[in-house]
Design an enzyme around this catalytic site. Structure first.
Site, PDB file in Angstrom:
ATOM      1  N   ALA A 128       4.096   1.786  21.854  1.00  0.00           N
ATOM      2  CA  ALA A 128       5.126   2.482  22.640  1.00  0.00           C
ATOM      3  C   ALA A 128       6.201   1.586  23.236  1.00  0.00           C
ATOM      4  O   ALA A 128       7.101   2.079  23.911  1.00  0.00           O
ATOM      5  CB  ALA A 128       4.455   3.270  23.767  1.00  0.00           C
ATOM      6  N   SER A 129       6.153   0.284  22.982  1.00  0.00           N
ATOM      7  CA  SER A 129       7.073  -0.609  23.698  1.00  0.00           C
ATOM      8  C   SER A 129       8.509  -0.548  23.181  1.00  0.00           C
ATOM      9  O   SER A 129       9.445  -0.932  23.879  1.00  0.00           O
ATOM     10  CB  SER A 129       6.568  -2.056  23.633  1.00  0.00           C
ATOM     11  OG  SER A 129       6.537  -2.513  22.290  1.00  0.00           O
ATOM     12  N   ARG A 130       8.686  -0.054  21.955  1.00  0.00           N
ATOM     13  CA  ARG A 130      10.038  -0.034  21.365  1.00  0.00           C
ATOM     14  C   ARG A 130      10.096   1.024  20.275  1.00  0.00           C
ATOM     15  O   ARG A 130       9.128   1.722  20.015  1.00  0.00           O
ATOM     16  CB  ARG A 130      10.379  -1.407  20.774  1.00  0.00           C
ATOM     17  CG  ARG A 130       9.341  -1.910  19.781  1.00  0.00           C
ATOM     18  CD  ARG A 130       9.866  -3.087  18.974  1.00  0.00           C
ATOM     19  NE  ARG A 130       9.907  -4.305  19.750  1.00  0.00           N
ATOM     20  CZ  ARG A 130       8.889  -5.145  19.909  1.00  0.00           C
ATOM     21  NH1 ARG A 130       7.725  -4.899  19.335  1.00  0.00           N
ATOM     22  NH2 ARG A 130       9.007  -6.248  20.611  1.00  0.00           N
ATOM     23  N   ASN A 170       1.070   5.836  16.728  1.00  0.00           N
ATOM     24  CA  ASN A 170       2.300   5.225  16.231  1.00  0.00           C
ATOM     25  C   ASN A 170       2.158   3.717  15.989  1.00  0.00           C
ATOM     26  O   ASN A 170       3.022   3.118  15.369  1.00  0.00           O
ATOM     27  CB  ASN A 170       3.427   5.507  17.238  1.00  0.00           C
ATOM     28  CG  ASN A 170       4.712   4.793  16.899  1.00  0.00           C
ATOM     29  OD1 ASN A 170       5.297   5.018  15.845  1.00  0.00           O
ATOM     30  ND2 ASN A 170       5.155   3.896  17.774  1.00  0.00           N
ATOM     31  N   SER A 190       4.130   7.017   6.730  1.00  0.00           N
ATOM     32  CA  SER A 190       5.281   6.498   5.985  1.00  0.00           C
ATOM     33  C   SER A 190       5.335   7.158   4.616  1.00  0.00           C
ATOM     34  O   SER A 190       4.301   7.555   4.069  1.00  0.00           O
ATOM     35  CB  SER A 190       5.120   4.981   5.807  1.00  0.00           C
ATOM     36  OG  SER A 190       6.013   4.492   4.820  1.00  0.00           O
ATOM     37  N   TYR A 195       0.104  -2.011   3.301  1.00  0.00           N
ATOM     38  CA  TYR A 195       0.741  -1.009   4.162  1.00  0.00           C
ATOM     39  C   TYR A 195       0.668   0.373   3.510  1.00  0.00           C
ATOM     40  O   TYR A 195       0.327   1.367   4.158  1.00  0.00           O
ATOM     41  CB  TYR A 195       2.194  -1.416   4.412  1.00  0.00           C
ATOM     42  CG  TYR A 195       2.967  -0.494   5.321  1.00  0.00           C
ATOM     43  CD1 TYR A 195       2.772  -0.533   6.699  1.00  0.00           C
ATOM     44  CD2 TYR A 195       3.919   0.381   4.809  1.00  0.00           C
ATOM     45  CE1 TYR A 195       3.497   0.305   7.551  1.00  0.00           C
ATOM     46  CE2 TYR A 195       4.646   1.227   5.642  1.00  0.00           C
ATOM     47  CZ  TYR A 195       4.434   1.174   7.022  1.00  0.00           C
ATOM     48  OH  TYR A 195       5.154   2.004   7.848  1.00  0.00           O
ATOM     49  N   LYS A 225      -1.329   3.588   5.036  1.00  0.00           N
ATOM     50  CA  LYS A 225      -0.638   4.848   5.349  1.00  0.00           C
ATOM     51  C   LYS A 225      -1.144   5.993   4.464  1.00  0.00           C
ATOM     52  O   LYS A 225      -1.185   7.150   4.898  1.00  0.00           O
ATOM     53  CB  LYS A 225       0.880   4.682   5.220  1.00  0.00           C
ATOM     54  CG  LYS A 225       1.484   3.762   6.286  1.00  0.00           C
ATOM     55  CD  LYS A 225       1.216   4.248   7.708  1.00  0.00           C
ATOM     56  CE  LYS A 225       2.055   3.504   8.739  1.00  0.00           C
ATOM     57  NZ  LYS A 225       1.769   3.948  10.119  1.00  0.00           N
ATOM     58  N   ILE A 265      13.560   3.995   8.841  1.00  0.00           N
ATOM     59  CA  ILE A 265      13.986   4.290  10.210  1.00  0.00           C
ATOM     60  C   ILE A 265      14.547   3.006  10.821  1.00  0.00           C
ATOM     61  O   ILE A 265      14.032   1.914  10.589  1.00  0.00           O
ATOM     62  CB  ILE A 265      12.804   4.817  11.064  1.00  0.00           C
ATOM     63  CG1 ILE A 265      12.098   6.000  10.366  1.00  0.00           C
ATOM     64  CG2 ILE A 265      13.283   5.213  12.463  1.00  0.00           C
ATOM     65  CD1 ILE A 265      12.931   7.257  10.193  1.00  0.00           C
TER      66      ILE A 265
END
Length: 244
Positions: A11-13, A89, A141, A154, A158, A187
């Site tokens: 959640a930091s960015r 997330n 993703s 990755y 996902k 994104i």
């Protein structure tokens, strides 16, 4: 009627921070986690509490570590008593040839992107099941749907998130707890920050919408998913500008 509470990992960015702002603006209390960026997370907490007068708990912890997730959940339940929405997330990506992928990298990428989803769902579900309410939204993703060259681990992680989303949705539908995933395209976040101008332009030309998606657009879709009928479950929603 209790006040709503959302738990957002990573959640930091980027998407996580945009989602926190979206829900805080609607008066939701929240629990926010990140792995390293304590200063960014604390600044976000201050911003949200000052601007929206909500309660925000923050945790610097590894969501891929079950014991750390259990510790976070204990604090969340003591503070808020429940979790209405879990947004998984937390994620990392490494680009490189499969033959250059070390067993350690494979483990780290799977742990951060997939095991974290198991850990958080496993911890959040008992209280959701007791109340027969709650929602789980996993940030996936498009590479989990179709696979990407030079992002094998990755893509595998996902893909696992997508399959887990669909399986868990079936298991939890009788309890009225929907589980859905958003398969993001390109994104505009730090994860794509390493692209050169040329690489970025080439990628934008591949995307029918002609641009990268924006974190607030993902946050908007997450918000809308919390407002849909619980009958909408087990879906992998592609947010990719028509790319894949």
């Amino acid at each position: 009627m209790h006040s709503n509470c959302i738990w957002i990992t990573g959640a930091s960015r980027g998407i996580g921070a945009s989602t926190a702002r979206k829900f805080a603006a609607q008066g939701w209390n929240m629990a926010l986690t990140c792995l390293h960026s304590t200063d960014l997370l604390q600044a976000l907490k201050q911003e949200l509490e000052d601007q929206f007068h909500i309660t925000c708990r923050t945790f610097t912890a590894d969501m891929g570590d079950y014991a750390q997730v259990a510790s976070c959940m204990e604090d969340i339940l003591q503070t808020f008593g429940h979790v209405d929405v879990l947004v998984n997330n937390a994620g990392i990506s490494r680009i490189g040839l499969f033959s250059d992928l070390s067993p350690g990298d494979w483990q780290t990428i799977l742990q951060t992107n997939l095991t974290s989803v198991f850990n958080c769902c496993h911890q959040a579900l008992p209280s959701m099941l007791r109340e027969k309410s709650g929602r789980i939204i996993n940030i996936s993703s498009v590479w989990g749907c179709v696979g990407a060259s030079c992002e094998a681990a990755y893509s595998a992680a996902k893909g696992g998130v997508n399959a887990l989303t669909q399986a868990l949705a079936k298991e939890l539908a009788p309890s009225g707890i929907p589980v859905n995933a958003i398969a993001c395209g390109a994104i505009d976040t730090d994860m794509n920050g390493g692209l050169s101008v040329q690489e970025r332009t080439a990628l934008e030309e591949e995307i029918p919408a002609g641009r990268f998606g924006l974190p607030w657009e993902v946050a908007d879709l997450i918000w809308h998913l919390t407002q849909t009928p619980v009958y909408l479950t087990g879906q992998i929603l592609r947010l990719d500008g028509g790319w894949i």
